[in-house]
Design a protein around this motif. Structure first.
Motif, PDB file in Angstrom:
ATOM      1  N   ILE A  39       0.808  -1.222   0.000  1.00  0.00           N
ATOM      2  CA  ILE A  39       0.000   0.000   0.000  1.00  0.00           C
ATOM      3  C   ILE A  39       0.840   1.272   0.000  1.00  0.00           C
ATOM      4  O   ILE A  39       0.329   2.346  -0.262  1.00  0.00           O
ATOM      5  N   PHE A  40       2.125   1.135   0.261  1.00  0.00           N
ATOM      6  CA  PHE A  40       3.014   2.298   0.284  1.00  0.00           C
ATOM      7  C   PHE A  40       3.812   2.452  -1.005  1.00  0.00           C
ATOM      8  O   PHE A  40       4.677   3.316  -1.096  1.00  0.00           O
ATOM      9  N   ASN A  41       3.557   1.622  -2.019  1.00  0.00           N
ATOM     10  CA  ASN A  41       4.272   1.688  -3.299  1.00  0.00           C
ATOM     11  C   ASN A  41       5.784   1.664  -3.097  1.00  0.00           C
ATOM     12  O   ASN A  41       6.520   2.423  -3.719  1.00  0.00           O
ATOM     13  N   SER A  42       6.251   0.815  -2.185  1.00  0.00           N
ATOM     14  CA  SER A  42       7.674   0.656  -1.859  1.00  0.00           C
ATOM     15  C   SER A  42       8.314   1.935  -1.319  1.00  0.00           C
ATOM     16  O   SER A  42       9.522   2.101  -1.374  1.00  0.00           O
ATOM     17  N   ASN A  43       7.516   2.836  -0.802  1.00  0.00           N
ATOM     18  CA  ASN A  43       8.005   4.085  -0.237  1.00  0.00           C
ATOM     19  C   ASN A  43       8.204   3.880   1.269  1.00  0.00           C
ATOM     20  O   ASN A  43       7.299   4.086   2.074  1.00  0.00           O
ATOM     21  N   ARG A  44       9.402   3.470   1.654  1.00  0.00           N
ATOM     22  CA  ARG A  44       9.678   3.142   3.054  1.00  0.00           C
ATOM     23  C   ARG A  44       9.654   4.373   3.963  1.00  0.00           C
ATOM     24  O   ARG A  44       9.289   4.281   5.125  1.00  0.00           O
ATOM     25  N   LYS A  45      10.028   5.530   3.439  1.00  0.00           N
ATOM     26  CA  LYS A  45       9.977   6.746   4.257  1.00  0.00           C
ATOM     27  C   LYS A  45       8.537   7.084   4.628  1.00  0.00           C
ATOM     28  O   LYS A  45       8.248   7.457   5.764  1.00  0.00           O
ATOM     29  N   LEU A  46       7.628   6.940   3.668  1.00  0.00           N
ATOM     30  CA  LEU A  46       6.219   7.205   3.950  1.00  0.00           C
ATOM     31  C   LEU A  46       5.662   6.160   4.911  1.00  0.00           C
ATOM     32  O   LEU A  46       4.915   6.490   5.835  1.00  0.00           O
TER      33      LEU A  46
END
Length: 103
Positions: free
Chosen positions: A3-10
């Motif tokens: 669900i975060f589109n591989s955006n670990r910071k988010l």
């Protein structure tokens, strides 16, 4: 499903928002005040959203007036969900956004 589109910071920011919301709520009689957490690299800003209306709509108004740039932000507030038995359950709701991503 990511669900975060591989955006670990988010993902980290959203998880922080959930933790913070639970911390704020753990010893209170009433609901927590909605909050917004802005992040730009190492810079972080917190805004309490004092509104009786929809916290997301109010956050949009506050964001339009922000002077400092930001890459990610979360909006957190207390709400209710229904469980499998259709009973109301308290919850901390956190919406996460990254303005550098298209989706």
């Amino acid at each position: 499903m990511d669900i975060f589109n591989s955006n670990r910071k988010l993902e980290e920011l959203v998880m922080f928002g959930i933790d913070w919301g639970i911390f704020l709520r753990h010893d209170m009689e009433g609901q927590i005040a909605p909050f917004m957490y802005l992040k730009n690299g190492d810079e972080e800003y917190v805004r309490m959203l004092m509104t009786d209306g929809d916290p997301l709509e109010y956050a949009k108004k506050v964001l339009a007036q922000e002077e400092k740039p930001f890459q990610q932000f979360i909006v957190g507030y207390e709400g209710y969900l229904s469980d499998d038995q259709k009973e109301r359950v308290d919850t901390i709701i956190v919406h996460g956004f990254d303005v550098t991503q298209e989706k």
